[in-house]
Design an enzyme around this catalytic site. Structure first.
Site, PDB file in Angstrom:
ATOM      1  N   SER A 150       0.828  -1.199   0.000  1.00  0.00           N
ATOM      2  CA  SER A 150       0.000   0.000   0.000  1.00  0.00           C
ATOM      3  C   SER A 150       0.873   1.263   0.000  1.00  0.00           C
ATOM      4  O   SER A 150       1.645   1.477  -0.933  1.00  0.00           O
ATOM      5  CB  SER A 150      -0.953  -0.032   1.206  1.00  0.00           C
ATOM      6  OG  SER A 150      -1.926   0.981   1.113  1.00  0.00           O
ATOM      7  N   ASP A 221     -10.148  -5.354  -3.541  1.00  0.00           N
ATOM      8  CA  ASP A 221      -9.519  -4.304  -2.739  1.00  0.00           C
ATOM      9  C   ASP A 221     -10.433  -3.079  -2.690  1.00  0.00           C
ATOM     10  O   ASP A 221     -10.707  -2.462  -3.719  1.00  0.00           O
ATOM     11  CB  ASP A 221      -8.164  -3.932  -3.347  1.00  0.00           C
ATOM     12  CG  ASP A 221      -7.302  -3.094  -2.418  1.00  0.00           C
ATOM     13  OD1 ASP A 221      -7.865  -2.268  -1.667  1.00  0.00           O
ATOM     14  OD2 ASP A 221      -6.068  -3.261  -2.445  1.00  0.00           O
ATOM     15  N   HIS A 250      -7.630  -5.597   0.760  1.00  0.00           N
ATOM     16  CA  HIS A 250      -6.448  -4.734   0.773  1.00  0.00           C
ATOM     17  C   HIS A 250      -5.287  -5.335   1.557  1.00  0.00           C
ATOM     18  O   HIS A 250      -4.130  -5.180   1.165  1.00  0.00           O
ATOM     19  CB  HIS A 250      -6.822  -3.363   1.356  1.00  0.00           C
ATOM     20  CG  HIS A 250      -5.743  -2.337   1.216  1.00  0.00           C
ATOM     21  ND1 HIS A 250      -5.290  -1.903  -0.008  1.00  0.00           N
ATOM     22  CD2 HIS A 250      -5.015  -1.658   2.157  1.00  0.00           C
ATOM     23  CE1 HIS A 250      -4.340  -1.005   0.172  1.00  0.00           C
ATOM     24  NE2 HIS A 250      -4.151  -0.843   1.466  1.00  0.00           N
TER      25      HIS A 250
END
Length: 277
Positions: A150, A221, A250
């Site tokens: 991320s 996600d 995610h």
């Protein structure tokens, strides 16, 4: 006519101020969500480890080094929330599946690390962690795999272009294309990005990466759209691999992906070994 022009100018100024406030709020409060409390450690998960304190740009940056049986180390660059304690479940699975050593660290302002998080701070802290593995632990650069999840994808890409150019490979998981693209998504297309100081431009920089690349993204996600992972992959040079994970959210790709997830990692580790002198 003059009054209409004045109203237009006033309206434009108000819109600009609103956008500026939104942009600054997003940068200060919507990007970083650090937690100071380390509510567990590798010891609580049955992993041997060493507490590490790095010096980065005058700040003490804290991390955990967990030795493995393989002659490779993974440098973790985590997402924007929590701290390294939140990633330990995945670290346990990585040790079991790959046998690699790991260095997990908190950016400045996270966990026990001093300072306040900034974009430049992410880059400097990650470079300090990489240099610690080389200088203090004696790894060759090609024995280190850069792993960004991320938000961590931005310092991972930066490291692959800078201090870590000789690293063995780069793994990007649940990664975004740029801060600008994320801002447009969050603010319904408003051009907030035009007055943002944060760039985090992965898609604009990844063409310069010269090492094996693995991009992993879950198709469910809800934080970073799946298409961004695909765009990032398509913008990168060879050698590269894209692993789409059906049902992956995610932060659960390692769990949802199971053997396919770790097999992709093993293939990257093999590529890194083949690249070694």
């Amino acid at each position: 006519m003059a009054r209409l022009l004045l109203n237009f100018v006033v309206g434009a100024l108000i819109l600009f101020l609103v956008l500026l406030i939104l942009a600054r709020w997003q940068e200060r409060n919507g990007l970083f969500f650090p937690s100071r409390e380390l509510y567990r450690s590798p010891a609580t998960e049955g992993l041997a480890f060493e507490d590490v304190n790095l010096i980065s740009d005058g700040h003490i940056v804290h991390g955990w080094y967990m030795p493995g049986s393989a002659q490779k180390a993974v440098l973790w660059m985590h997402g924007n929330a929590g701290n390294i304690a939140d990633r330990l479940d995945q670290a346990v699975e990585m040790k079991r599946a790959l046998g690699v050593s790991s260095l997990m660290f908190d950016y400045r302002g996270y966990g026990k690390s001093e300072g306040r998080p900034t974009e430049e701070g992410l880059y400097r802290d990650s470079a300090a962690a990489f240099n610690w593995l080389i200088g203090e632990r004696g790894y060759e650069p090609e024995e280190v795999i850069l792993y960004g999840h991320s938000l961590g994808s931005a310092p991972a890409v930066d490291l692959a272009l800078g201090a870590g150019t000789g690293a063995g490979g780069l793994v990007l998981e649940s990664s975004f294309t740029s801060a600008a693209a994320m801002a447009r998504r969050i603010y319904f297309g408003l051009p907030i990005h035009l007055i943002m100081s944060v760039r985090l431009d992965n898609v604009g920089r990844i063409s310069g990466v010269k090492m094996p690349l693995l991009v992993i993204h879950g198709d469910r996600d809800s934080v970073v759209p799946f298409r961004m992972g695909r765009e990032l992959y398509e913008a990168a040079p060879e050698p590269k691999t894209f692993l789409p994970l059906s049902g992956g959210e995610h932060s659960d790709c390692y769990y949802v992906g199971g053997e396919a997830y770790w097999s992709a990692w093993k293939e990257l580790l093999d590529q890194a070994g083949a690249q070694s002198p």
